[in-house]
Design an enzyme around this catalytic site. Sequence first.
Site, short mmCIF file in Angstrom:
data_model
loop_
_atom_site.label_atom_id
_atom_site.label_comp_id
_atom_site.label_asym_id
_atom_site.label_seq_id
_atom_site.Cartn_x
_atom_site.Cartn_y
_atom_site.Cartn_z
CG HIS A 183 90.58 68.57 48.42
ND1 HIS A 183 89.15 69.00 48.52
CD2 HIS A 183 91.04 69.95 47.83
CE1 HIS A 183 88.86 70.06 48.27
NE2 HIS A 183 89.84 71.00 47.89
CG LEU B 219 78.77 31.19 27.28
CD1 LEU B 219 80.22 31.47 26.81
CD2 LEU B 219 78.53 30.46 28.29
#
Length: 460
Positions: A438, A38
């Site tokens: 920032h 899987l």
Amino acid sequence: MADRARITIIGAGVGGYPAAIRAARLGAEVTLIEKDALGGTCLNRGCIPAKSLLQSAAVVRTMKEAGTFGVTCKGFDVDFGAVMARKDLVVARLARGVGALLKAKKVNVIRGTASFVDPRTVQIRESGETVRGDAVLIASGSKPERIPIEGIDGPDVLDSSQVLAMSALPKSAVIVGGGVIGVEFAQFLSAMGTEITILERMPGLVPGTDREIAAVLQKQIAAAGVTVVTGAAVTGIARRGPENLVTFSAGDRTGTVSAEKVLLSVGRKPDLSLLGLDRVGVRHESGAIVVDEFMETNVPGIYAAGDVVGGLMLAHLASAQGECAVRNILGRREALNDKAVPSCIYTNPEAASVGLTEEAARERGEVRIGRFPFRANGKAVILDETEGLVKIVSDAAAGEVLGVHIVGPHATDLIAEAVLGIRRRMTAADFSRAIHPHPTLAEAIMEAAMAVSDGAIHMS
Ligand code: FAD
Ligand code: NAD
């Protein structure tokens, strides 16, 4: 269709298993057939193990560079076995998650190899069991490409799956093909201590990537100690004692490199081999299944998604295609929107792109280019990762952003902003007016967008 649509999905890779979950969420009865593990290539032999190994390489770099940050590191060892074992743990953990999700959504998972009996019925080779549904989604993926040269079947010539399963670190390796797999594996093995030579047939590494971005990447890979030979088409491999002699032609000259192992990364090809497509008349061209924008083949009710349809072979695109296919099977007419498909390279520095390269955009009309180097970005200086740049390609008249190309720290995460912007057809002004936090690397995208229009702040 019956009250509950019955969908058969062949292949439980990232093209198949998310589609199975989506279809189950939308109310379908889903049978998912997988002959191997899987999660398919991406989870077991591709993205996840490869990136796990690259993370170990990043830790090695951090240890080596710790002094820059005022941290003294008194020697360290790399335990290759432990690096590989950690990779296996990462894969196993995620594979368990996939199994649990499929179980929770009551997807009927059958282990075995599916091939068509008729357009609505597939048979499991191993058990002879047949599965009949209202529609079939083929997501059988791809396998490594081979090249017809002498010595290609030698015991030391490995494909990507074999490299990911290596139990010992080779002293030296020649990597044939400097595409995405080639550069990622080169970086990992070189960080572990293997002497690496990449032989790439084209004039530069990672062909298809914006040339300016690829040039920065190539320079950094060479600076990390990898020998890069471009314009070199490999023509043969021969055993010489414990070594392998790889011959290449570069223009009118030939050359040789010898190494303990040879890694073959010359592309992948769709895997149609076991499907019995000719019994149902599904059209394929140049080895890939042909689909329309709804992911349907020429045979009504048979859909295909992922690497098996060719083109860009990327995990996230495979998932988007698979989900698109099942939505259409379930009656929602929805074409695939693949205008903004990101491509990422997980080297150091990372590279990531979405939309048109500068070269492709110029062929369509006038463009404006904005660039911003990471050396002028505060966060990059803090990280001491200042190589690289953000480059934005926009339409000269309307300002629409056509392509964003990044080489530098965390490029593969940064590109997500550009994916959204290009998908929503935003302009460079939209990118530049959006207030970015920032200090972050993402400010480099904002400043590159400013450079397209009225100029960046932190660049003269
Ligand atoms: P696959 O993942 O190949 O899955 C197909 C599945 O179908 C397989 O499990 C196979 O066993 C099964 N199958 C085939 N035929 C049958 C059949 N007849 N019956 C039953 N089952 C069948 N992409 C990225 O986007 N990012 C990356 O970082 C990245 N790294 C990669 C690194 C490596 C080393 C490699 C090899 C690939 C990488 N890729 C990456 C590409 C990515 O793995 C593929 O694009 C993705 O796995 C395609 O998914 P898929 O479901 O189409 O095919
Ligand atoms: P690729 O197509 O990226 O690169 C193959 C390279 O081999 C090309 O550069 C080609 O010019 C070169 N080549 C071919 N024949 C040669 C020869 N005889 N001598 C020298 N060079 C030769 O393919 P790949 O790197 O094998 O990757 C396969 C697929 O897996 C790709 O589609 C890629 O998208 C996917 N992948 C993606 C990622 C990622 O997204 N980070 C990582 C790994 C793989």
